[in-house]
Scaffold this active site. Structure first.
Site, mmCIF file in Angstrom:
data_model
loop_
_atom_site.group_PDB
_atom_site.id
_atom_site.type_symbol
_atom_site.label_atom_id
_atom_site.label_comp_id
_atom_site.label_asym_id
_atom_site.label_seq_id
_atom_site.Cartn_x
_atom_site.Cartn_y
_atom_site.Cartn_z
ATOM 1 N N LEU A 64 0.815 -1.216 -0.026
ATOM 2 C CA LEU A 64 -0.071 0.069 -0.104
ATOM 3 C C LEU A 64 0.756 1.048 -0.036
ATOM 4 O O LEU A 64 0.405 2.346 -0.158
ATOM 5 C CB LEU A 64 -0.949 -0.231 1.259
ATOM 6 C CG LEU A 64 -1.856 -1.358 1.170
ATOM 7 C CD1 LEU A 64 -2.806 -1.289 2.272
ATOM 8 C CD2 LEU A 64 -2.600 -1.590 -0.116
ATOM 9 N N CYS A 65 2.310 1.130 -0.048
ATOM 10 C CA CYS A 65 2.925 2.213 -0.252
ATOM 11 C C CYS A 65 2.986 2.873 -1.587
ATOM 12 O O CYS A 65 2.584 2.409 -2.567
ATOM 13 C CB CYS A 65 4.530 1.802 -0.421
ATOM 14 S SG CYS A 65 5.208 1.869 1.498
ATOM 15 N N HIS A 66 2.933 4.263 -1.555
ATOM 16 C CA HIS A 66 2.923 4.765 -3.045
ATOM 17 C C HIS A 66 4.182 5.043 -3.689
ATOM 18 O O HIS A 66 5.003 5.001 -3.041
ATOM 19 C CB HIS A 66 2.625 6.481 -2.451
ATOM 20 C CG HIS A 66 1.101 6.799 -2.020
ATOM 21 N ND1 HIS A 66 0.815 6.504 -0.642
ATOM 22 C CD2 HIS A 66 -0.169 7.201 -2.709
ATOM 23 C CE1 HIS A 66 -0.399 6.649 -0.515
ATOM 24 N NE2 HIS A 66 -0.898 7.211 -1.659
ATOM 25 N N MET A 97 8.965 4.294 5.299
ATOM 26 C CA MET A 97 9.122 2.679 4.502
ATOM 27 C C MET A 97 10.147 2.504 3.841
ATOM 28 O O MET A 97 11.016 1.382 3.751
ATOM 29 C CB MET A 97 7.799 2.430 3.956
ATOM 30 C CG MET A 97 6.740 2.427 4.921
ATOM 31 S SD MET A 97 6.759 1.629 6.179
ATOM 32 C CE MET A 97 7.404 -0.189 5.928
ATOM 33 N N GLU A 98 10.696 3.472 3.096
ATOM 34 C CA GLU A 98 11.783 3.447 2.198
ATOM 35 C C GLU A 98 13.354 3.415 2.951
ATOM 36 O O GLU A 98 13.853 2.399 2.842
ATOM 37 C CB GLU A 98 12.119 4.708 1.372
ATOM 38 C CG GLU A 98 11.239 4.688 0.164
ATOM 39 C CD GLU A 98 9.596 4.760 0.348
ATOM 40 O OE1 GLU A 98 9.492 5.410 1.568
ATOM 41 O OE2 GLU A 98 8.813 4.720 -0.400
ATOM 42 N N ASP A 107 23.074 -12.925 4.223
ATOM 43 C CA ASP A 107 23.330 -13.701 3.110
ATOM 44 C C ASP A 107 24.895 -14.295 3.025
ATOM 45 O O ASP A 107 25.132 -15.284 2.371
ATOM 46 C CB ASP A 107 22.685 -13.326 1.896
ATOM 47 C CG ASP A 107 22.911 -13.939 0.425
ATOM 48 O OD1 ASP A 107 22.567 -15.349 0.659
ATOM 49 O OD2 ASP A 107 23.248 -13.396 -0.528
#
Lengths: 163, 163, 163, 163, 163, 163
Positions: A79-81, A116-117, A131
Site C-alpha cells: 500500500l506504499c505510494h 518505509m523506504e 546472506d
C-alpha cells in the site's frame, strides 16, 4: 507516546485495503532515518571487517542492496505510494565486537513520507549481510529494525528516544 | 556452534562478489522457517486484532506481501540465485499483549537453500505491518528476524535452540 | 461517438512505436474508473462469499493484486509513461448470483491520464480471482473490462453510457 | 460441469492465503491456450489493420507485451508459483469488422499449470491494444477473457465447449 | 564463418515475434563468456583505480550491477526465456592506460543458452561504470560488447577468434 | 576536454557508494541522445531488412525493448535516481552494408539528467537485435555505445564531436 491518530489510514471504514488518496497533500521536503542491527558471533564480525579491508566487497554489496531496495519499496510494501527518492545513503559500522549497525537515510520532496523506504533499505542491507555470512554463521539475528527520526509532512517530526 | 566453514562463499579469493557456481550441487528437497517479531504498543495490537476481525485486511495484506517478497528474493539480495519456490506460507499470530509473531516457511526442490527466501518473507511481512500501523504507532520495532530451522542441502540441517 | 482524433499517438508518422513526448502537457488532476466482471458458476460465487466471510482472504488478495498492478502499469504496457499514482482503490462486489463486479479507481496529479492504470488494476484483480477459484471452476470468464469514467487532461472528460 | 474439487487450494483450512506446496507434484508437460477479444468501433479496427500494414507497430507491440507479461505472471498474481515457461505465442486476428481476437499459448515442463500465464498474456496484450488505440476510441471493451484449453497436470485436460 | 542456420528462430514463418518453444530441447550444461570495454580518458581510469584502492566502491558496484542484470535478462530482452542461472561472475580489469575490460561468465544447466545473460551482465556493468564516472568524463565509450565463448547446447561450441 | 569536476559524485569522501542527494537541484527540462552500433555480417543485415519488410517484427521488438529498458534504468544502474521520463524514442537504421545504428532519445522535466536512460535504451535495443539474430550470426559486436548529446541541468550541454 506515539499515537498520532486512531485509524489505520490504509484501510477504508470497512477495513478494506486501499492506497490512500494523497492528492491533496502538500509537496514538502521529507527525510527519514532508520536503523537495524545484525547480531553475530564475534568471529563473524572479525571476518567481515577483515574481508572489508582492503578490498572485500561485503559492505559494498550490502550498501548497494539497501539503496536499490529503497527504490523498490513501492513494489514490496503493497500500500506504499510510488515516489521518486532524491537521495539514499546506507552505512554499516561495527558496534562492539558482535554487531553491525546499519543506518539508512532517505530524502524526498513529495507528497508522502519516506519512513518505509528507510526501513526497507536497512532491512534489505541487513538481509544481504546475513546472506553473505550465512555459510559461517547461521545463527545471526537481525535486531531492532526501527525508525530513528523523520522530518516533514503533516504528521510532524518524530525522533526516537533511544535506538 | 554454527561455524560451517571459514570462507564467505559469495566472495572469490580476492574478496570480490560473485554469484557462486552451484552447477555441481545436487537437487534436493529443502525447507526453511524464519521468524520475525513486531513489538508495538498494546493498543496498536488490539487495533490490529480488532481490524483483523472480522473483515479487516491488515493480516491478509501482510501475508500477501511476505509471499510475494519470497518470490523476489533473487532480485533483492544481490548474490542470491534465482529459484522456483514450490511453496510459501506466512502466518502472523499475537504474542503476549504487545507483539505480533511472523513465521515464514519456504519449500523448494533445487540446488540452493531457501533460508534467504524465508527471512525475506518474514522481514517484508513485518515491514508491511509497520506500514499499515505507522499512523498510530511510529515507535514499533521489528525484533529478532532469524532463521528457526532449515533442512536439506550439503550443509545439513540447522535448528535454532530458542527463538 | 468516441473519436477524439484520427491518429494513434503512440506511433510516429511511419507507424513506429514510441513513448510519446508529454513534456509540454500541463500537470492536472486526473481520475479514472475502470470495471471488470468475472462471470462464474453460482456455486463458485457462493464459495467466495462464504470464504470471504468472516476471515477468508480471497477478496483481500484480489484487492492487493489490483493495487500493486496499477503501480506496475508502466512496466506492463510498453508505451505507458511512468507516473506516481496518488491513490488507488479496488472493490469487488457480487452482482446477481453468478458474477463478481470489480471497480478500480485511480488518481494522479500529473502529465498523463490514468485510464490504463485503472484498467490494469481491474484486469489483474479479475485474473487473481480466477487464479484463486480455478481449481473449482475453470470455465469462469472475465467479461467487459472497460473504462467507466475519466476526468482531467487535454482530451476532456469521458463517461461511458452504460457499464 | 467444471467442478474439480470443493476447496480453494490457495487458502488453508482457515481461509488464509498461501502459495500452495507443490513439492510432491510430478513434472509433466503442460500447455494452456487463453483468449480475449477487444471489441471496438469498426473504424478503429480499420485503422489498426491499416497501420499494421505494412510497417505499423500496433500488433507487434501487443505481441511483445503479451509475451513479457506471461513471464511476469508470478509477480502479478500473488499466489502463482514462479515457473520457467518453455514457449509463449500471442497472436491477434481481426474477427468480423469490430473485434480483434487475441490467442495466447503457453508451454512448460514443470510442476504447475500455465493457465494463468496464458490468461495474463491475453489480458495484457488486450490492454496494450486499448492503450495504443484509446486516443481514437475510449469505449473499446475487453470481452471474454477465458481459458480455451489446457493439457497436462493432475487435474487433467480441459477444453471449453465454445469460445 | 558463423552462420548456423538461415532463419531467425524468434520469428514464426510470417515474421511475427514469439518466445520459441524449447520444450523438447535437452537439459545440458551451458556456459557463456562475454566481454565489453569502456574506453575513457587516462585520467578517468587513474581515478577509478585510485578510488578502487583501498576502499572505493566503483568496481564493486559495477560487479553487483552486472550480476543482478544477468538475473533480469529474461525481463529486459523480450524473447529470452526465463532461466535459473547457477553461477555468474563479472570482473573488471584495466587494459592499457585508457580502458577498463569487463568479462562476464554465466553458467546454467538448462534448456537454453546463456549468451544473452553474459552479454547483458557485461553491458550493464559497463553502463554502471559510465554512470559512476560521467561527472568527470562524459565522452567515455562502451566498445566491443561481444561474445567471447559459449559451450553446450544443440548449436555447439563457439569461440571468437580474437576479442 | 570533458572534465567537469574531479570527484565521483556517486561516492562519499570515503569512497562509499550512495545515491547522491539532489533535493536542492532545480527541476529543468532535460534531453539526452545516445547511440549504439551493431556490427554484423552483411548477410545478417540483409536478412533483418528483409524480415523487417513488410511485416517482420525484428525492429519493432528492439524498439519496444529499448523503450521499456529506459523506464527501468533506475532498477538496473544501482545509483541512478528514479525518474519519470516524459518521452522516449528509439530508432534503428542500416549504416553501410554491415551495421545497424541505434539512436535513443529521452526527455524529462526533472532533477537529474537522462543520459543513463538513453544509453540504457540504446544498449538494450542492441542486445535485443543480437538476441534475435544470434542463431545466424554469433560474431555480431555492439560497438560504440556513447552519448551523442545532452541538454539541461547544472553541468550544461554536451555534444560529442563525432559519433
Amino acid at each position: 507516546m506515539q499515537y498520532v491518530n486512531d485509524t489505520f489510514s490504509h484501510l477504508d471504514d470497512q477495513g478494506r485495503a486501499r492506497m490512500v488518496d494523497v492528492s491533496d497533500k502538500a509537496e514538502t521536503a521529507r527525510t527519514a532515518h532508520a536503523r537495524a542491527r545484525v547480531r553475530m558471533a564475534p568471529r563473524t564480525l572479525a571476518m567481515i571487517l577483515d574481508q572489508a579491508h582492503p578490498k572485500g566487497d561485503v559492505l559494498a554489496v550490502a550498501r548497494v542492496a539497501g539503496i536499490q531496495a529503497a527504490k523498490k519499496t513501492w513494489d514490496l510494501i503493497p500500500l506504499c505510494h510510488p515516489l521518486m527518492l532524491s537521495g539514499v545513503k546506507v552505512s554499516l559500522e561495527p558496534e562492539g565486537d558482535d554487531a553491525l549497525r546499519i543506518d539508512a537515510h532517505c530524502k524526498l520532496k513529495g507528497l508522502t513520507g519516506v519512513e518505509m523506504e528507510a526501513l526497507t533499505a536497512a532491512s534489505v542491507a541487513a538481509l544481504t549481510v546475513y546472506d553473505m555470512c550465512k555459510a559461517v554463521d547461521r545463527a545471526m539475528v537481525i535486531e531492532q529494525v526501527c525508525l530513528v527520526e523523520k522530518t516533514g509532512g503533516r504528521s510532524g517530526d518524530f525522533r526516537r528516544e533511544e535506538a
